[in-house]
Design a protein around this motif. Structure first.
Motif, PDB file in Angstrom:
ATOM      1  N   SER A 371     -98.267   5.880  67.319  1.00 25.66           N
ATOM      2  CA  SER A 371     -98.625   5.494  65.947  1.00 25.66           C
ATOM      3  C   SER A 371     -97.462   5.746  64.988  1.00 25.66           C
ATOM      4  O   SER A 371     -97.215   4.958  64.064  1.00 25.66           O
ATOM      5  N   VAL A 372     -96.724   6.829  65.201  1.00 30.02           N
ATOM      6  CA  VAL A 372     -95.578   7.139  64.350  1.00 30.02           C
ATOM      7  C   VAL A 372     -94.441   6.142  64.598  1.00 30.02           C
ATOM      8  O   VAL A 372     -93.773   5.694  63.661  1.00 30.02           O
ATOM      9  N   LEU A 373     -94.241   5.758  65.862  1.00 32.46           N
ATOM     10  CA  LEU A 373     -93.192   4.796  66.199  1.00 32.46           C
ATOM     11  C   LEU A 373     -93.444   3.443  65.531  1.00 32.46           C
ATOM     12  O   LEU A 373     -92.513   2.805  65.018  1.00 32.46           O
ATOM     13  N   ILE A 374     -94.681   3.005  65.513  1.00 28.98           N
ATOM     14  CA  ILE A 374     -95.013   1.731  64.858  1.00 28.98           C
ATOM     15  C   ILE A 374     -94.660   1.794  63.373  1.00 28.98           C
ATOM     16  O   ILE A 374     -94.090   0.852  62.803  1.00 28.98           O
ATOM     17  N   ALA A 375     -95.001   2.910  62.741  1.00 32.03           N
ATOM     18  CA  ALA A 375     -94.692   3.059  61.313  1.00 32.03           C
ATOM     19  C   ALA A 375     -93.187   3.021  61.064  1.00 32.03           C
ATOM     20  O   ALA A 375     -92.714   2.370  60.128  1.00 32.03           O
ATOM     21  N   TYR A 376     -92.410   3.708  61.894  1.00 28.21           N
ATOM     22  CA  TYR A 376     -90.949   3.671  61.750  1.00 28.21           C
ATOM     23  C   TYR A 376     -90.418   2.247  61.898  1.00 28.21           C
ATOM     24  O   TYR A 376     -89.508   1.827  61.167  1.00 28.21           O
ATOM     25  N   SER A 377     -90.955   1.498  62.855  1.00 29.65           N
ATOM     26  CA  SER A 377     -90.440   0.164  63.153  1.00 29.65           C
ATOM     27  C   SER A 377     -90.646  -0.802  61.998  1.00 29.65           C
ATOM     28  O   SER A 377     -89.848  -1.719  61.798  1.00 29.65           O
ATOM     29  N   ILE A 378     -91.703  -0.598  61.231  1.00 25.38           N
ATOM     30  CA  ILE A 378     -91.977  -1.474  60.088  1.00 25.38           C
ATOM     31  C   ILE A 378     -90.835  -1.455  59.083  1.00 25.38           C
ATOM     32  O   ILE A 378     -90.522  -2.465  58.450  1.00 25.38           O
ATOM     33  N   GLY A 379     -90.180  -0.296  58.945  1.00 19.74           N
ATOM     34  CA  GLY A 379     -89.166  -0.155  57.907  1.00 19.74           C
ATOM     35  C   GLY A 379     -87.734  -0.251  58.368  1.00 19.74           C
ATOM     36  O   GLY A 379     -86.811   0.102  57.614  1.00 19.74           O
ATOM     37  N   MET A 380     -87.474  -0.742  59.583  1.00 20.51           N
ATOM     38  CA  MET A 380     -86.113  -0.743  60.117  1.00 20.51           C
ATOM     39  C   MET A 380     -85.149  -1.576  59.274  1.00 20.51           C
ATOM     40  O   MET A 380     -84.016  -1.173  59.010  1.00 20.51           O
ATOM     41  N   PHE A 381     -85.599  -2.744  58.822  1.00 21.64           N
ATOM     42  CA  PHE A 381     -84.695  -3.621  58.064  1.00 21.64           C
ATOM     43  C   PHE A 381     -84.305  -2.996  56.732  1.00 21.64           C
ATOM     44  O   PHE A 381     -83.112  -2.930  56.383  1.00 21.64           O
ATOM     45  N   VAL A 382     -85.293  -2.523  55.954  1.00 23.28           N
ATOM     46  CA  VAL A 382     -84.963  -1.991  54.624  1.00 23.28           C
ATOM     47  C   VAL A 382     -84.166  -0.694  54.736  1.00 23.28           C
ATOM     48  O   VAL A 382     -83.361  -0.375  53.855  1.00 23.28           O
ATOM     49  N   TYR A 383     -84.372   0.061  55.808  1.00 27.40           N
ATOM     50  CA  TYR A 383     -83.602   1.291  56.012  1.00 27.40           C
ATOM     51  C   TYR A 383     -82.112   0.978  56.067  1.00 27.40           C
ATOM     52  O   TYR A 383     -81.303   1.619  55.393  1.00 27.40           O
ATOM     53  N   LEU A 384     -81.739  -0.021  56.857  1.00 31.30           N
ATOM     54  CA  LEU A 384     -80.324  -0.342  57.011  1.00 31.30           C
ATOM     55  C   LEU A 384     -79.801  -1.178  55.844  1.00 31.30           C
ATOM     56  O   LEU A 384     -78.656  -1.011  55.415  1.00 31.30           O
ATOM     57  N   ALA A 385     -80.628  -2.078  55.303  1.00 33.53           N
ATOM     58  CA  ALA A 385     -80.202  -2.887  54.155  1.00 33.53           C
ATOM     59  C   ALA A 385     -79.863  -1.991  52.960  1.00 33.53           C
ATOM     60  O   ALA A 385     -78.871  -2.223  52.248  1.00 33.53           O
ATOM     61  N   ARG A 386     -80.677  -0.971  52.741  1.00 36.70           N
ATOM     62  CA  ARG A 386     -80.389  -0.028  51.656  1.00 36.70           C
ATOM     63  C   ARG A 386     -79.037   0.641  51.872  1.00 36.70           C
ATOM     64  O   ARG A 386     -78.246   0.806  50.931  1.00 36.70           O
ATOM     65  N   ASP A 387     -78.741   1.031  53.110  1.00 37.87           N
ATOM     66  CA  ASP A 387     -77.465   1.690  53.387  1.00 37.87           C
ATOM     67  C   ASP A 387     -76.285   0.754  53.154  1.00 37.87           C
ATOM     68  O   ASP A 387     -75.223   1.187  52.691  1.00 37.87           O
ATOM     69  N   VAL A 388     -76.433  -0.525  53.481  1.00 38.22           N
ATOM     70  CA  VAL A 388     -75.370  -1.495  53.215  1.00 38.22           C
ATOM     71  C   VAL A 388     -75.074  -1.533  51.719  1.00 38.22           C
ATOM     72  O   VAL A 388     -73.913  -1.495  51.290  1.00 38.22           O
ATOM     73  N   LEU A 389     -76.115  -1.597  50.905  1.00 32.46           N
ATOM     74  CA  LEU A 389     -75.937  -1.693  49.463  1.00 32.46           C
ATOM     75  C   LEU A 389     -75.350  -0.407  48.879  1.00 32.46           C
ATOM     76  O   LEU A 389     -74.507  -0.451  47.963  1.00 32.46           O
ATOM     77  N   VAL A 390     -75.779   0.732  49.386  1.00 32.85           N
ATOM     78  CA  VAL A 390     -75.230   2.004  48.905  1.00 32.85           C
ATOM     79  C   VAL A 390     -73.728   2.057  49.144  1.00 32.85           C
ATOM     80  O   VAL A 390     -72.961   2.522  48.287  1.00 32.85           O
ATOM     81  N   ARG A 391     -73.278   1.559  50.296  1.00 28.65           N
ATOM     82  CA  ARG A 391     -71.836   1.584  50.597  1.00 28.65           C
ATOM     83  C   ARG A 391     -71.055   0.676  49.654  1.00 28.65           C
ATOM     84  O   ARG A 391     -69.895   0.942  49.342  1.00 28.65           O
ATOM     85  N   VAL A 392     -71.676  -0.389  49.177  1.00 23.81           N
ATOM     86  CA  VAL A 392     -71.018  -1.242  48.189  1.00 23.81           C
ATOM     87  C   VAL A 392     -70.795  -0.458  46.896  1.00 23.81           C
ATOM     88  O   VAL A 392     -69.726  -0.522  46.283  1.00 23.81           O
ATOM     89  N   PHE A 393     -71.798   0.296  46.475  1.00 23.00           N
ATOM     90  CA  PHE A 393     -71.644   1.115  45.265  1.00 23.00           C
ATOM     91  C   PHE A 393     -70.540   2.152  45.448  1.00 23.00           C
ATOM     92  O   PHE A 393     -69.745   2.397  44.532  1.00 23.00           O
ATOM     93  N   TYR A 394     -70.493   2.785  46.625  1.00 20.23           N
ATOM     94  CA  TYR A 394     -69.421   3.754  46.871  1.00 20.23           C
ATOM     95  C   TYR A 394     -68.054   3.084  46.766  1.00 20.23           C
ATOM     96  O   TYR A 394     -67.111   3.639  46.190  1.00 20.23           O
ATOM     97  N   ALA A 395     -67.937   1.874  47.338  1.00 20.29           N
ATOM     98  CA  ALA A 395     -66.662   1.161  47.306  1.00 20.29           C
ATOM     99  C   ALA A 395     -66.256   0.821  45.876  1.00 20.29           C
ATOM    100  O   ALA A 395     -65.064   0.803  45.545  1.00 20.29           O
ATOM    101  N   LEU A 396     -67.235   0.578  45.034  1.00 21.18           N
ATOM    102  CA  LEU A 396     -66.959   0.256  43.636  1.00 21.18           C
ATOM    103  C   LEU A 396     -66.721   1.508  42.790  1.00 21.18           C
ATOM    104  O   LEU A 396     -66.510   1.413  41.576  1.00 21.18           O
ATOM    105  N   GLY A 397     -66.739   2.669  43.436  1.00 23.43           N
ATOM    106  CA  GLY A 397     -66.510   3.920  42.718  1.00 23.43           C
ATOM    107  C   GLY A 397     -67.706   4.391  41.920  1.00 23.43           C
ATOM    108  O   GLY A 397     -67.574   5.235  41.019  1.00 23.43           O
ATOM    109  N   ASP A 398     -68.892   3.863  42.234  1.00 21.09           N
ATOM    110  CA  ASP A 398     -70.109   4.222  41.509  1.00 21.09           C
ATOM    111  C   ASP A 398     -71.076   4.911  42.473  1.00 21.09           C
ATOM    112  O   ASP A 398     -71.872   4.258  43.147  1.00 21.09           O
TER     113      ASP A 398
END
Length: 539
Positions: A371-398
């Motif tokens: 049951s916990v694994l199913i819940a984790y799997s639902i959010g796999m895309f947004v977990y990594l998409a958020r990290d991509v965007l955060v790295r853009v902010f770091y690159a911009l010095g923000d």
């Protein structure tokens, strides 16, 4: 570093190196978790380890992880500097960070008992909980020096990546798994079949903790010679804190560390609530690894090559190309994470049974983890998409914007934990994190849209939405195949379950591949072409 060095490898070449190394590391991590599950199931030792490890993990993920704030800040600063400036800069930063983290280590050892009470207040309510707490306190004291080594590892990873060295940082995490496996193997030889007996719980907990610490030390030791050979800093105390680049690095590290720390505080919040549910902490740990194994491999393929690119395109005159790279990162995330999440949801129970179900890990434990694994799997895309965007902010010095969002998300996560744990149990804690990640992703996109003077969000949303619908079909295809195979072959037996997983998963991947090819996305075409070229060269 010179432009020639920076451009010496393509993104595909870097991604291939990172993927191969990370795959080995993640496989050993899976073997380690299988050994822990077989030895201790979801009992007190496994529960205690998850509570004790949350604080060392806080430092290790926060400071020592690839794509962590130390790694990101070092890459962003070093990539823009001449080679002869790097060694003194890194030695100064290491001296500063090392001093702070030695103090942190001492505090962890001294205050281990109240810290475990803070992390898991529910453990003091039952006899089993008190036993779990006693083991967790001892484990935390053993693993406390990981705080120091985490900072040194993160700095080294950033320097090596900026120098176009990707293999060692990506493969070295397997050392932590190897040391734990060696420790458990030695314990098995010592106690034989009595490994899971209650009288060996304390010894088993100690072995897990010492093995984890030994792995961290080895991760740091293996990168030191590589830095020396490259002239990127030695084991030398340097107190030139006014040196050019030190303040810039600290300025990026500070908010970035706090921002990433907010994410780890959300993990603590989940464990706070989990401490009131027996076996929940162990279930969260086992399910999280099953998701993080593929996510870690794919995230390193996407984030590690893109971070230096984002940094080099931070100037306004390069923003159009930066937007193209952001799209590539997000679409590549969707191509990989959406179908993978759908397949894991469809095949969750047999995945857990094949990976973990043996010895102390029984069918009841499999149901809890599924049951916990199913819940984790639902959010796999947004977990990594958020990290991509955060790295853009770091690159911009923000680094301030991700930090502010993360602070607000702490309170939101706690609220959602409280609301969702009642109807969904341990899985509700994961669903709360998924909800927070969705909000973070939308928020970061909104701010980035304004910062970069407009993003083609509708243009990006159409392919991602299409890939999402294709992933739903993918999940249904995998589930239908599994259902048919179970009707014909039954559900028991390791090799029967493994065959069903392979066939059902392959059907799902083929269905998604057909859908993705029909969408004619440039990212899909580039991926297929480059994979063919890579396999052709290998042959």
């Amino acid at each position: 570093m010179s432009d020639a060095k920076k451009n010496s490898r393509s993104l595909v070449g870097i991604a291939g190196i990172v993927a191969a190394a990370t795959l080995l590391s993640k496989l050993f991590g899976l073997f380690r978790q299988q050994a822990i599950a077989a030895a201790f199931g979801v009992g007190v030792v496994a529960d205690a380890y998850n509570y004790a490890y949350v604080i060392p993990s806080f430092f290790f993920v926060l400071l020592g992880g690839i794509n962590g704030p130390f790694h990101s800040a070092i890459v962003s600063v070093v990539s823009k500097r001449k080679r002869e400036e790097i060694a003194p800069l890194i030695e100064t930063i290491s001296t500063l960070v090392g001093g702070v983290l030695i103090l942190a280590t001492a505090l962890l050892i001294l205050f281990a008992d109240p810290l475990i009470d803070l992390v898991a207040p529910g453990l003091g309510q039952t006899a089993t909980g008190l036993e779990t707490k006693a083991i967790a306190v001892q484990q935390l004291r053993i693993m406390a020096p990981m705080a120091l080594f985490a900072g040194l590892i993160g700095i080294g990873f950033g320097v090596l990546n900026a120098d176009d060295q990707y293999w060692l940082p990506s493969i070295s995490p397997l050392l932590s798994s190897v040391t734990v496996l060696v420790g458990l193997g030695g314990l098995l030889l010592f106690v034989g079949q009595d490994l899971i007996s209650p009288e060996y719980s304390l010894l088993g907990g100690q072995i897990l903790a010492w093995g984890t610490l030994a792995g961290a030390i080895l991760q740091w030791l293996v990168q030191v010679p590589a830095q020396w050979r490259s002239g990127l800093g030695r084991l030398r105390l340097r107190f030139d804190f006014n040196r050019s680049g030190v303040k810039e690095t600290v300025r990026l590290m500070g908010p970035a560390t706090l921002s990433s720390g907010m994410t780890q505080i959300n993990v603590y919040t989940d464990l706070f609530f989990a401490s009131f549910i027996p076996q929940a902490a162990a279930a969260l740990g086992y399910a999280n690894l099953l998701v993080q194994t593929p996510v870690g491999i794919i995230s390193n393929m996407i984030l590690v090559p893109f971070l230096p690119v984002f940094s080099r395109l931070a100037a306004p005159e390069h923003w159009e190309e930066l937007k193209l790279r952001i799209r590539q990162g997000l679409v590549m995330t969707a191509i990989t994470m959406l179908p993978l999440g759908a397949i894991i949801i469809a095949l969750a129970l047999p995945i857990v049974r094949v990976v973990y179900e043996r010895y102390a890990f029984d069918q009841e434990a499999s149901q809890i983890v599924t049951s916990v694994l199913i819940a984790y799997s639902i959010g796999m895309f947004v977990y990594l998409a958020r990290d991509v965007l955060v790295r853009v902010f770091y690159a911009l010095g923000d680094a301030d914007t991700p930090f502010r969002i993360s602070v607000i998300n702490i309170f939101l996560n706690a609220l959602l934990d409280y609301l969702l744990i009642r109807p969904f149990g341990a899985a509700g804690l994961v669903l709360a994190t998924v909800g927070v990640n969705i909000i973070s992703t939308v928020w970061l996109l909104t701010v980035l849209n304004r910062k970069l003077h407009g993003l083609p969000l509708q243009e990006w949303g159409l392919p991602i939405g299409g890939l999402g619908l294709g992933s739903v079909v993918t999940g249904l295809a995998s589930w239908g195949t599994l259902f048919a195979l179970q009707r014909g072959l039954g559900t028991e037996g390791f090799f029967v379950q493994l065959l069903q997983l392979v066939v059902a998963g392959t059907v799902g991947l083929l269905v998604f591949a057909l859908i993705a090819m029909q969408m004619q996305l440039p990212e899909v075409d580039q991926l297929v072409t480059r994979l063919r070229q890579r396999f052709g060269r290998s042959a």
